[in-house]
Design a protein around this motif. Structure first.
Motif, PDB file in Angstrom:
ATOM      1  N   ARG A 225       0.851  -1.195   0.000  1.00  0.00           N
ATOM      2  CA  ARG A 225       0.000   0.000   0.000  1.00  0.00           C
ATOM      3  C   ARG A 225       0.887   1.246   0.000  1.00  0.00           C
ATOM      4  O   ARG A 225       1.202   1.814   1.051  1.00  0.00           O
ATOM      5  CB  ARG A 225      -0.940  -0.022   1.200  1.00  0.00           C
ATOM      6  CG  ARG A 225      -1.875  -1.231   1.187  1.00  0.00           C
ATOM      7  CD  ARG A 225      -2.987  -1.104   2.215  1.00  0.00           C
ATOM      8  NE  ARG A 225      -3.908  -2.224   2.150  1.00  0.00           N
ATOM      9  CZ  ARG A 225      -4.927  -2.315   1.306  1.00  0.00           C
ATOM     10  NH1 ARG A 225      -5.140  -1.342   0.434  1.00  0.00           N
ATOM     11  NH2 ARG A 225      -5.732  -3.362   1.322  1.00  0.00           N
ATOM     12  N   GLU A 360       4.254  -3.914   8.632  1.00  0.00           N
ATOM     13  CA  GLU A 360       3.178  -4.874   8.383  1.00  0.00           C
ATOM     14  C   GLU A 360       1.864  -4.365   8.973  1.00  0.00           C
ATOM     15  O   GLU A 360       1.824  -3.839  10.083  1.00  0.00           O
ATOM     16  CB  GLU A 360       3.541  -6.234   8.981  1.00  0.00           C
ATOM     17  CG  GLU A 360       4.660  -6.936   8.240  1.00  0.00           C
ATOM     18  CD  GLU A 360       5.051  -8.243   8.885  1.00  0.00           C
ATOM     19  OE1 GLU A 360       4.335  -8.688   9.815  1.00  0.00           O
ATOM     20  OE2 GLU A 360       6.066  -8.825   8.486  1.00  0.00           O
ATOM     21  N   GLY A 361       0.807  -4.521   8.197  1.00  0.00           N
ATOM     22  CA  GLY A 361      -0.489  -4.023   8.615  1.00  0.00           C
ATOM     23  C   GLY A 361      -0.724  -2.568   8.250  1.00  0.00           C
ATOM     24  O   GLY A 361      -1.846  -2.074   8.381  1.00  0.00           O
ATOM     25  N   ASP A 365       0.515  -5.363   3.409  1.00  0.00           N
ATOM     26  CA  ASP A 365      -0.757  -6.015   3.725  1.00  0.00           C
ATOM     27  C   ASP A 365      -0.620  -7.516   3.488  1.00  0.00           C
ATOM     28  O   ASP A 365      -0.542  -7.983   2.351  1.00  0.00           O
ATOM     29  CB  ASP A 365      -1.862  -5.429   2.839  1.00  0.00           C
ATOM     30  CG  ASP A 365      -3.246  -5.948   3.203  1.00  0.00           C
ATOM     31  OD1 ASP A 365      -3.337  -6.839   4.071  1.00  0.00           O
ATOM     32  OD2 ASP A 365      -4.232  -5.475   2.603  1.00  0.00           O
ATOM     33  N   HIS A 368      -4.500  -9.455   2.875  1.00  0.00           N
ATOM     34  CA  HIS A 368      -5.031  -9.503   1.510  1.00  0.00           C
ATOM     35  C   HIS A 368      -3.858  -9.636   0.543  1.00  0.00           C
ATOM     36  O   HIS A 368      -3.525  -8.698  -0.184  1.00  0.00           O
ATOM     37  CB  HIS A 368      -5.831  -8.234   1.193  1.00  0.00           C
ATOM     38  CG  HIS A 368      -6.931  -7.952   2.151  1.00  0.00           C
ATOM     39  ND1 HIS A 368      -6.735  -7.260   3.342  1.00  0.00           N
ATOM     40  CD2 HIS A 368      -8.256  -8.268   2.124  1.00  0.00           C
ATOM     41  CE1 HIS A 368      -7.885  -7.160   3.980  1.00  0.00           C
ATOM     42  NE2 HIS A 368      -8.825  -7.768   3.264  1.00  0.00           N
TER      43      HIS A 368
END
Length: 970
Positions: A225, A360-361, A365, A368
């Motif tokens: 992202r 991470e997160g 991601d 997904h």
């Protein structure tokens, strides 16, 4: 600071080439003549071909127009259908324009969450692949044409024998993002005792998935992202050009690339050996040799407190690694590290650094994951061993061409498989060596689905009945497994049992299906992200090579892995960095060229250590390249599969080899020796020279934030000798944000497809006769070793006081009441006075008829745009046909035209949304707001000709306050 387009321009040594208007040929026997009788005969054939396409026995059941629930077809009125691009594994959502039952234009689907309306150059040309003369017309056995009944009967006997004997059957494919197709493959293989699916990508990410298998216990590729990243560090990852999901990444990247975005401008640091499209857009760029990239990552890991060996870097590069590491630490939790190397050690270092820094997160991601690259090189290597040992009884090739893009060992082992089946659309290098051909439908002819990122499901619907006697792969696999089915039935059944039950928003399946079909996409919740497993990075540090040259294999933005090399529009697309067409070449840095005594075009013979294959390639001297690196593009050297790509360039895929189970060639020591002779590259970087005038602006973020007005210093605007033109209800204008534009060239090909702009071939490009209405000028700033790069799209500027208009003796170029500089083709006699008088050099002259080779290829033309004839000037018109269509629609509905309804093809296709277009007569329009931006400038404003196209100064997020570059706009 001085800008320059090429080394020749910088050094004042541009090699003399023939000008565009030299060596004119008179109209004679070499120009094809067509009589009035022939014209009507050909027109009748075209009309009959259209009728024939509509009279096939197969019926497409319930294709759903996008945003249009009406059924039926109005002749001459376009309908748009949502589908999924099948040009690569990225799975971009597409809107396909259908006219009279045939698709003629593709654009990005704004409702698709991945590409959000953008589409790359390869996606734009997919209609030309549909109408390609080189497509297979039907099934074959041992080179002979047969019908499907005979093929199925022959294969039934062979498969029955394999089931009885327990023989091994393999399906080799590229990444399968279609869940329904993958389920059909697995169901077919389940009828054998030893059946297995092997996925292998020509340009894969197998080491990335393997690294997460070690660090998180699950083989996956993260979904990155970029829009959430305050700092992006790319290590040999051309994520804006060719790596993983370039269109989706470009859209996300552009959201943070400017001082006026909702979130603060991100910073981008690129670490690479070649000059990539991504590197050209970076705020800071670090050059290194390919063998130093992993050591650079080791230094980053060391500063992130990860345990493990750290190799030795030169002092200057070590200091840069320390600076990059500190930048990542300052942006802990909101940074992102990307690595494009297909090396498990490099990818594990990258994964552990991202975890250690809390990415991470947020920007990484794992809940997904991406499904766009599922290939596993280790499975491919095992398949080659089994084939070589004679253990494989049957091999089916699905969407892959391994005899072209895999190692030479594959070809030798392939011949030992007794039953070889290809489902390719064309008789490519691998299909030509198969015993059976069972050609699949083109993706625009069939029903299919896609899950490119976990939880994002999309439906692909057919836009046209199959043009030839082909068959959907799902139907072929069903017939061979003893369970015949239709593609649509299989698709609906899979969605009913495997997709619909996972969502809770819609209770009725038909309503869910119709909604997904019309919108093109449905999003479903997925599971939780896998947990991190602590541990040390596998393997020991490998020292960098000392001295000599190293090989870098890369993919071009236009050709990618080479599967679409037969489409000439991609061959003729200038590479965004080198500006070369119709060739691959050996890129060397200016310092290396001087050391070897080479000039651009000289032939160079290359051979990696341990390989027998030696290739001779022309030299292209590339600023910004590492001095020890020789970069060669993949995707060239095709020997089958379509005439446009045959024997164009050299195939460098055989230089790759398996290292610890993964395909790679980067960092291989390279033997370099001079060849004999030279080749003049068809390179456009010195075409349409603007004589050294400064045309772009660039400045640092900090001084802009202190004083936004400094982006547009007071400059002289030349007076006009004419009064202002009167304007009607609309006055169109365009603004291009240079901070957002990445130079990806999607707009260039989108313009070609929309406006029926022909390709002219290598020789004509070399004569400066390319026909692109929109070009992207690439400017360098700074030194040859460490240049900055700015990309500037340049099309007709639609000048209010256009210099071209007052010199045309036949009034073929005139001004409209809406501010457009119009070209009346049937008046033009080709004097070319307008081209000579255009200060932007954006007008094109048709030297030839450029006929389309067949009636089939003519079906891909846009019927809304006139196909120009020889001797006519042409240029950008802001896609006036699209403006007219939008106005007519608004008038028919009894309302005013809304802002954003009338969009030219370049703006529609731009993944970065760098182009704003609209009516300046509407004070509330977006274009009216952008025109008040303090960064806005026009090119050559001192001429006083009032261009309707303007630009926003490029802002770089760099340290310090470099001087503003470019001083001659307005």
């Amino acid at each position: 600071m001085k800008t320059w387009k090429s080394l020749g321009e910088r050094r004042g040594t541009v090699r003399a080439r023939k000008a565009e208007f030299e060596d004119e040929l008179p109209v004679g026997e070499s120009v094809r003549q067509i009589s009035r009788r022939d014209f009507f005969r050909f027109s009748g054939l075209s009309f009959a071909a259209g009728l024939a396409l509509g009279c096939k026995s197969k019926v497409v059941e319930r294709a759903m127009p996008y945003l249009n629930a009406r059924e039926g077809l109005t002749p001459g009125v376009a309908q748009w259908y949502a589908t999924v691009c099948g040009g690569c594994s990225a799975g971009c959502g597409v809107l396909a324009k259908s006219r009279d039952g045939r698709p003629v234009k593709l654009e990005g689907n704004p409702d698709h969450p991945l590409n959000r309306g953008g589409l790359c150059a390869m996606g734009q040309v997919q209609t030309r692949g549909l109408y390609d003369e080189s497509r297979l017309r039907g099934p074959r056995i041992e080179g002979g044409d047969v019908d499907w009944t005979k093929l199925d009967a022959d294969l039934a006997d062979r498969f029955a024998a394999l089931r009885t004997s327990g023989g091994a059957v393999r399906v080799l494919s590229g990444t399968l993002t279609s869940p329904t197709l993958k389920a059909a493959v697995l169901a077919f293989l389940g009828t054998f005792k030893d059946g297995r699916l092997v996925q292998a990508d020509a340009l894969g990410c197998a080491a990335l998935a393997a690294a997460y298998e070690r660090t998180h216990g699950q083989r996956l590729v993260p979904h990155y992202r970029l829009e959430e990243a305050d700092l992006i560090v790319g290590v040999e990852a051309d994520f804006l050009g060719t790596w993983l999901d370039p269109v989706g990444f470009t859209r996300a990247y552009a959201e943070r690339r400017g001082p006026d975005r909702p979130k603060a401008m991100s910073k981008h640091i690129q670490v690479e050996s070649g000059m990539s499209l991504t590197g050209s857009n970076a705020d800071e760029r670090v050059r290194l040799a390919p063998s130093e990239a992993i050591i650079f990552l080791e230094h980053l890991a060391h500063h992130a407190d990860l345990d493990g060996p750290v190799g030795v870097l030169p002092a200057a590069l070590k200091a840069k690694a320390e600076a990059v590491a500190h930048a990542l630490l300052r942006h802990r939790g909101h940074g992102l590290l990307l690595c494009g190397l297909n090396d498990p050690r490099a990818q594990e270092l990258c994964a552990r650094i991202n975890h250690a820094l809390g990415h991470e997160g947020v920007t990484v991601d794992l809940a997904h994951p991406s499904l766009q690259k599922q290939g596993d090189d280790r499975d491919l290597e095992s398949l080659i061993r089994d084939m070589a040992a004679g253990k494989i009884g049957a091999l089916i090739l699905l969407g892959t061409n391994p005899l072209y893009d895999q190692t030479p060992a594959f070809a030798a082992a392939f011949e030992k498989v007794p039953l070889r089946i290809s489902m390719a659309l064309t008789e490519d290098e691998s299909a030509a060596r198969c015993t059976h051909l069972a050609p699949d439908h083109h993706w625009l002819e069939t029903w299919r689905d896609s899950e490119a990122v976990a939880g994002t499901f999309a439906l692909a619907q057919p836009l046209i009945n199959p043009l030839f006697n082909t068959r959907d792969a799902v139907e072929s696999l069903g017939a061979w497994s003893g369970h015949p089915t239709q593609a649509l039935a299989a698709l609906r059944e899979h969605w009913k049992t495997a997709v619909f039950l996972r969502q809770k928003g819609v209770a009725d399946f038909d309503a869910f299906w119709n909604g997904a079909l019309q919108k093109g996409v449905a999003q479903i919740e997925t599971g939780n992200a896998p947990s991190y497993r602590a541990g040390r990075v596998e393997g020991a540090s490998r020292p960098a090579h000392q001295g000599g040259y190293e090989l870098l294999l890369y993919a071009k933005v236009g050709l990618g892995d080479g599967r679409h090399a037969h489409i000439p529009f991609l061959q003729e697309l200038p590479d965004p960095i080198t500006k070369a067409t119709w060739d691959n070449y050996a890129q060397v840095s200016p310092a290396a060229a001087a050391r070897l005594g080479l000039e651009q075009g000289d032939l160079l013979r290359l051979r990696p250590e341990g390989h027998a294959l030696e290739l001779e390639l022309p030299v292209l001297v590339q600023p910004g390249l590492d001095d020890r690196t020789v970069a060669v593009a993949l995707g060239y050297g095709r020997t089958a599969g379509g005439k446009a790509g045959l024997h164009v360039g050299k195939n460098a895929y055989p230089w790759r080899s398996f290292t610890a189970g993964f395909l790679a060639a980067e960092a291989a020591p390279l033997q370099v020796r001079r060849g004999s002779g030279r080749v003049e590259l068809a390179c456009t970087q010195d075409h349409h020279s603007l004589e050294g005038r400064e045309l772009v602006r660039e400045m640092a973020l900090a001084p802009y934030l202190r004083d936004p007005a400094s982006a547009r210093p007071h400059e002289h605007v030349g007076p006009s000798v004419y009064g202002e033109h009167p304007h009607g209800a609309h006055r169109w204008a365009m603004v291009i944000d240079l901070s957002a534009c990445t130079g990806c060239s999607g707009c260039v090909v989108g313009c070609q497809m929309e406006n029926n702009i022909p390709v002219v071939g290598r020789d004509e490009v070399a004569r400066k006769r390319e026909m692109h209405w929109l070009r992207i000028d690439r400017y360098y700033t700074g030194s040859e070793a460490e240049p900055g790069v700015v990309h500037q799209p340049m099309m007709c500027q639609q000048c209010d006081q256009a210099p071209c208009e007052n010199v045309c003796p036949v009034l073929a170029t005139v001004h409209s009441e809406e501010g457009l500089n119009q070209q009346v083709y049937n008046r033009c006699v080709g004097t070319r006075y307008c081209a000579n008088n255009c200060p932007y050099k954006v007008r094109r002259f048709n030297w030839w008829e450029y006929p389309h080779a067949s009636e089939l290829e003519r079906l891909g033309l846009n019927p809304d745009v006139t196909v120009r004839s020889r001797g006519v000037m042409e240029k950008c018109s802001f896609c006036v046909q699209r403006l007219m269509a939008a106005k007519i629609t608004a008038k028919n509905e009894g309302r005013e035209l809304k802002d954003g309804e009338a969009l030219p093809a370049c703006m529609q296709s731009c993944p970065a949304q760098a182009i704003v277009f609209g009516d300046v007569q509407d004070p509330d329009s977006r274009i009216s707001q952008v025109l008040r931006d303090p960064k806005r400038f026009v090119v050559l404003g001192d001429l006083g000709i009032g261009p309707a196209v303007s630009y926003l100064t490029k802002i770089r997020n760099v340290e310090g306050e470099p001087n503003q570059r470019g001083h001659h706009g307005a």
